[in-house]
Motif scaffolding. Sequence first.
Motif, PDB file in Angstrom:
ATOM      1  N   ASP A  42       0.839  -1.197   0.000  1.00  0.00           N
ATOM      2  CA  ASP A  42       0.000   0.000   0.000  1.00  0.00           C
ATOM      3  C   ASP A  42       0.876   1.249   0.000  1.00  0.00           C
ATOM      4  O   ASP A  42       1.912   1.293   0.671  1.00  0.00           O
ATOM      5  CB  ASP A  42      -0.897   0.033   1.246  1.00  0.00           C
ATOM      6  N   ASN A  56      -2.411   3.027  -8.836  1.00  0.00           N
ATOM      7  CA  ASN A  56      -2.616   1.678  -8.328  1.00  0.00           C
ATOM      8  C   ASN A  56      -3.129   0.740  -9.408  1.00  0.00           C
ATOM      9  O   ASN A  56      -2.710  -0.418  -9.488  1.00  0.00           O
ATOM     10  CB  ASN A  56      -3.569   1.673  -7.124  1.00  0.00           C
ATOM     11  N   GLN A  60      -1.113  -2.528 -10.719  1.00  0.00           N
ATOM     12  CA  GLN A  60      -1.767  -3.840 -10.707  1.00  0.00           C
ATOM     13  C   GLN A  60      -1.722  -4.478 -12.108  1.00  0.00           C
ATOM     14  O   GLN A  60      -1.423  -5.655 -12.249  1.00  0.00           O
ATOM     15  CB  GLN A  60      -3.204  -3.694 -10.231  1.00  0.00           C
ATOM     16  N   THR A  84      -2.889  -6.732  -2.705  1.00  0.00           N
ATOM     17  CA  THR A  84      -2.425  -5.451  -2.179  1.00  0.00           C
ATOM     18  C   THR A  84      -2.459  -5.497  -0.660  1.00  0.00           C
ATOM     19  O   THR A  84      -3.426  -5.982  -0.073  1.00  0.00           O
ATOM     20  CB  THR A  84      -3.326  -4.298  -2.675  1.00  0.00           C
TER      21      THR A  84
END
Length: 136
Positions: A42, A56, A60, A84
Amino acid sequence: MYKNIIIAVDLSHGEAGKELIDRAKALIDDGGTVRLVHVLEDVPSYIAAELPRDLNDRRQAEAKVELGLLAKEVSGNVVSEVRTGAASSQIIQAAEDHGADLIMIASHRPGLSDYFIGSTAARVVRHAQCSVLIAR
């Protein structure tokens, strides 16, 4: 020997992941499943505020592509997954979620906090409910 192996893959250390995959090929039973798991840490909120909103999602997507390329190197039933959170807890959770009987993880060279094995690997060994193989 094993029906369900979780391989914790740190994509920033690609060679270690390939070595773990080679070892898994020798350990997996016919019809067994190898699951490649990469964990994205994170981003702290005070940093995230300064970063692009879609960062993010991009991280990913990139991780899924890289894991897919690694997965092609394994014959048989191979699944890849990106999670995550904190690496050690997500690796352990993946093992519990999928009924793994072995977790394979690479360990970096130790620092002062964990002299013999890396901190993520140390936490996985301490808390996993299945066998753990640590490669150096």
